[in-house]
Design an enzyme around this catalytic site. Structure first.
Site, PDB file in Angstrom:
ATOM      1  N   ASP A  74      36.412  29.732  40.329  1.00  0.00           N
ATOM      2  CA  ASP A  74      36.970  31.072  40.489  1.00  0.00           C
ATOM      3  C   ASP A  74      38.141  31.206  39.522  1.00  0.00           C
ATOM      4  O   ASP A  74      38.976  30.309  39.420  1.00  0.00           O
ATOM      5  CB  ASP A  74      37.455  31.322  41.916  1.00  0.00           C
ATOM      6  N   THR A  75      38.176  32.323  38.816  1.00  0.00           N
ATOM      7  CA  THR A  75      39.220  32.563  37.819  1.00  0.00           C
ATOM      8  C   THR A  75      40.072  33.746  38.242  1.00  0.00           C
ATOM      9  O   THR A  75      39.550  34.774  38.685  1.00  0.00           O
ATOM     10  CB  THR A  75      38.590  32.846  36.433  1.00  0.00           C
TER      11      THR A  75
END
Length: 195
Positions: A74-75
């Site tokens: 997840d960014t």
């Protein structure tokens, strides 16, 4: 080597893994992405962990092999005051891009490796410096549709790249999958390297 599953629908993550010569399948499971954590590293690793756990549960429901290795990520984009995920709409994209214009921000990607229902996580941080962007250029970029599936409403590898003054850290992290961090974590968990 065990079956590798990418718990992400991101075409950029698929492209990066394929470029490493990794054989994998994709399984993107629904995950609650609401999070109240205020530290960007904790936030990104928590969501990466949730995605890995959701994919593992989906595999169990389907009767898939329990020895699969699930990769999740997840960014987020972090400014001085906010954590930015994907924009909800054009107005939200404009708000985010205005926050980033002419300033420095941090991109954080949390990665997870899930084996047997247990997820190990790590995070990578990269500093990104953005030129001042005229309002009409921001609107033109939003009109392309590019911002809507990206944390912080931009992709470093596409049209937005002309506004990036420079970065300190991992380029692949800003794209969405920090290769070195993922490879190191993969080795710690499995005893093997990616690819």
């Amino acid at each position: 080597m065990s079956t590798i599953i990418l718990a992400s629908a991101s075409p950029r993550r698929r492209e990066i893994l394929s470029g490493l010569g990794v054989s994998f399948t994709v399984l993107s499971a629904d995950t609650d992405e609401s999070c109240t954590l205020s530290d960007p590293c904790a936030y990104a690793t928590e969501l990466a962990k949730r995605k890995g756990q959701a994919a593992w549960k989906a595999l169990q429901l389907r009767g898939e092999p329990a020895d699969a290795v699930i990769l999740s990520a997840d960014t987020v984009v972090a400014t001085d005051t906010q954590i930015l995920g994907k924009p909800k709409d054009a107005d939200d994209a404009m708000r985010m891009l205005r926050l980033l214009s002419g300033k420095e921000h941090t991109v954080v990607t949390g990665v997870g490796i899930t084996v047997g229902g247990v997820t190990a996580t790590a995070a990578c941080c990269t500093t990104v410096r953005v030129d001042h962007i005229p309002p009409e250029e921001l609107q033109a970029y939003i009109n392309t549709g590019d911002p809507f599936d990206k944390a912080g409403a931009y992709g470093i590898q596409g049209r937005f790249s002309k506004w990036i003054r420079g970065i300190d850290g991992c380029y692949f992290n800003v794209v969405g999958l920090p290769v070195h961090t993922l490879n190191r974590l993969f080795f710690e968990v499995t005893g093997e390297y990616l690819g």
